[in-house]
Design a protein around this motif. Structure first.
Motif, PDB file in Angstrom:
ATOM      1  N   LEU A  69      35.056  26.870  62.367  1.00 33.57           N
ATOM      2  CA  LEU A  69      34.443  28.154  62.031  1.00 33.57           C
ATOM      3  C   LEU A  69      33.743  28.774  63.248  1.00 33.57           C
ATOM      4  O   LEU A  69      33.765  29.981  63.450  1.00 33.57           O
ATOM      5  N   PHE A  70      33.124  27.897  64.052  1.00 33.58           N
ATOM      6  CA  PHE A  70      32.335  28.399  65.182  1.00 33.58           C
ATOM      7  C   PHE A  70      33.145  28.579  66.452  1.00 33.58           C
ATOM      8  O   PHE A  70      32.653  29.127  67.422  1.00 33.58           O
ATOM      9  N   LEU A  74      31.914  30.185  70.044  1.00 36.63           N
ATOM     10  CA  LEU A  74      31.664  29.271  71.156  1.00 36.63           C
ATOM     11  C   LEU A  74      32.584  29.567  72.346  1.00 36.63           C
ATOM     12  O   LEU A  74      32.212  29.357  73.488  1.00 36.63           O
ATOM     13  N   ARG A  75      33.781  30.083  72.051  1.00 38.20           N
ATOM     14  CA  ARG A  75      34.704  30.424  73.123  1.00 38.20           C
ATOM     15  C   ARG A  75      34.093  31.477  74.055  1.00 38.20           C
ATOM     16  O   ARG A  75      34.304  31.446  75.255  1.00 38.20           O
ATOM     17  N   ARG A  76      33.297  32.375  73.464  1.00 38.37           N
ATOM     18  CA  ARG A  76      32.669  33.414  74.288  1.00 38.37           C
ATOM     19  C   ARG A  76      31.476  32.861  75.056  1.00 38.37           C
ATOM     20  O   ARG A  76      31.163  33.327  76.146  1.00 38.37           O
ATOM     21  N   ILE A  95      27.383  21.016  67.956  1.00 44.69           N
ATOM     22  CA  ILE A  95      26.647  22.121  67.350  1.00 44.69           C
ATOM     23  C   ILE A  95      26.693  22.022  65.821  1.00 44.69           C
ATOM     24  O   ILE A  95      25.675  22.180  65.141  1.00 44.69           O
ATOM     25  N   SER A  96      27.873  21.706  65.277  1.00 47.98           N
ATOM     26  CA  SER A  96      28.000  21.601  63.820  1.00 47.98           C
ATOM     27  C   SER A  96      27.146  20.470  63.265  1.00 47.98           C
ATOM     28  O   SER A  96      26.488  20.622  62.234  1.00 47.98           O
ATOM     29  N   ALA A  97      27.160  19.323  63.945  1.00 46.17           N
ATOM     30  CA  ALA A  97      26.353  18.190  63.483  1.00 46.17           C
ATOM     31  C   ALA A  97      24.866  18.538  63.533  1.00 46.17           C
ATOM     32  O   ALA A  97      24.101  18.177  62.643  1.00 46.17           O
ATOM     33  N   ASN A  98      24.457  19.286  64.578  1.00 51.28           N
ATOM     34  CA  ASN A  98      23.056  19.708  64.669  1.00 51.28           C
ATOM     35  C   ASN A  98      22.680  20.624  63.513  1.00 51.28           C
ATOM     36  O   ASN A  98      21.583  20.541  62.967  1.00 51.28           O
TER      37      ASN A  98
END
Lengths: 197, 170
Positions: A69-70, A74-76, A95-98
């Motif tokens: 989803l992110f 994150l690519r940017r 990031i997702s786990a955080n």
């Protein structure tokens, strides 16, 4: 840490000595140890419960789902890291786990991400992506602030989670401020170095 | 807001079941990790809770607050928040110890209590994270990382007061 601890204890003693508060201090030291253990016990139930529920999230594959989803965002933020690389996958999973509050899962993923970025750059200077990544890990993006809620509850809060909206807004603004300032500093130093050429 | 937690918990269980995860075993596994975490933080927490308890019992913490009060009040900032905001990027457990002090003193549902909760919930132990990640990767020149990260922490402190003041009206 040793200095902070020492300063707190010694400072208390000196202050109590000067203000004739030694009897209170003596009682306070003894009470605080017992109170500390009581507090830990009272919050540990809620912490353990959330660990349990978040483990369900992890085992259901929510980390992978969130990281997909992110990916566009994150690519940017990490333009110099190839989206199909292992480093990128580690970043988005960290990031997702955080977000889910899975610190135990986030840290090893994050360490692996930054080691791969380091291998890519091959120097001991932090790259733009590393700076972005560390800033994202020094800001708390956890969706459910479980420790704080457990503490509030143990001190008799009526609605330990009533701060959720404020926490989300504050986290989002703080992270944006960190990333934006980093962007501005980067641009400023880039301009300076291109002028000196 | 009171529906958020039950909804999250139920959604997690239903989602797990749809994915054919043994959610009971997963929960137990996670709870084990939770116990390990509690065991890991307990000694540090006790040490710092004792230190903060000592500081409070001696009256030094109140004296410090009295010292900061005029400056903080002139900009409409809750005084009790200052020591916690300063300690937060350096020591997570230390900040938690001060947070419990605020709860004890003013209550978790007071204005200061809520602001402090938001600060604790929206910041991390910045110095620890910076040291750990750059240390693990062998990075020596960290450029502007710390400035930006601390600016984010400062923003969080300011916005905790703003959001609690505006949204929770106390």
């Amino acid at each position: 840490m040793a200095y902070i601890f020492g300063a707190m204890i010694a400072g208390s003693f000196l202050y109590a000595l000067c203000s004739a508060g030694l009897p209170e201090l003596s009682a306070g030291i003894l009470d605080s140890a017992g109170a500390a253990v009581q507090l830990l016990i009272s919050i540990s139930g809620m912490l353990i419960m959330w660990s349990g529920f978040m483990r369900i999230a992890k085992d259901s594959g929510l980390i992978e789902k969130l990281s997909r989803l992110f990916a566009p965002l994150l690519r940017r933020l990490y333009p110099d890291i190839a989206p199909e690389s292992d480093a990128f996958r580690c970043i988005s999973m960290n990031i997702s786990a955080n977000l889910l509050g899975l610190g135990n899962a986030a840290t090893p993923l994050g360490l692996s991400a930054i080691r791969q970025m380091r291998a890519q750059s091959g120097s001991d200077t932090a790259t733009d992506s590393m700076v972005t990544f560390v800033i994202m890990n020094t800001a708390s993006i956890q969706l459910i602030p479980t420790t704080v809620a457990a503490l509030r509850k143990s001190f008799g809060s009526q609605q330990p989670f009533d701060i959720l909206l404020c926490v989300w807004l504050t986290s989002a603004v703080a992270l944006t401020a960190g990333l934006f300032s980093s962007y501005l500093i980067r641009r400023a130093s880039w301009k300076r170095s291109s002028r000196s050429l | 807001m009171e529906a958020v937690i039950p909804v999250i918990v139920t959604a997690l269980c239903v989602y797990g079941l749809c994915k054919r995860v043994n959610i009971f075993d997963s929960f137990v596994e996670g709870a084990k990790e939770g116990i390990a975490t509690v065991k890991f933080i307990a000694p540090t927490m006790i040490a710092l809770l004792v230190a903060v308890g000592t500081l409070r019992a001696s009256g030094a913490l109140d004296a410090l607050a009295d010292l900061i009060r005029p400056i903080a009040e002139s900009i409409g900032f809750p005084t009790e928040l200052v020591p916690m905001a300063l300690l937060r990027p350096v020591s997570g457990s230390g900040a938690t110890a001060l947070l419990t002090g605020i709860y004890e003193h003013s209550g978790p549902d007071s204005f200061v209590g809520r602001c402090a909760s938001v600060v604790a919930g929206s910041t991390e132990t910045t110095f620890y994270a910076v040291t750990m990640y750059y240390g693990a990767a062998g990075i020596k020149k960290i450029r502007h990382t710390l400035i930006s990260a601390l600016l984010a922490d400062l923003t969080a402190v300011v916005f905790s007061v703003l959001t609690v003041g505006l949204l929770m009206g106390s």
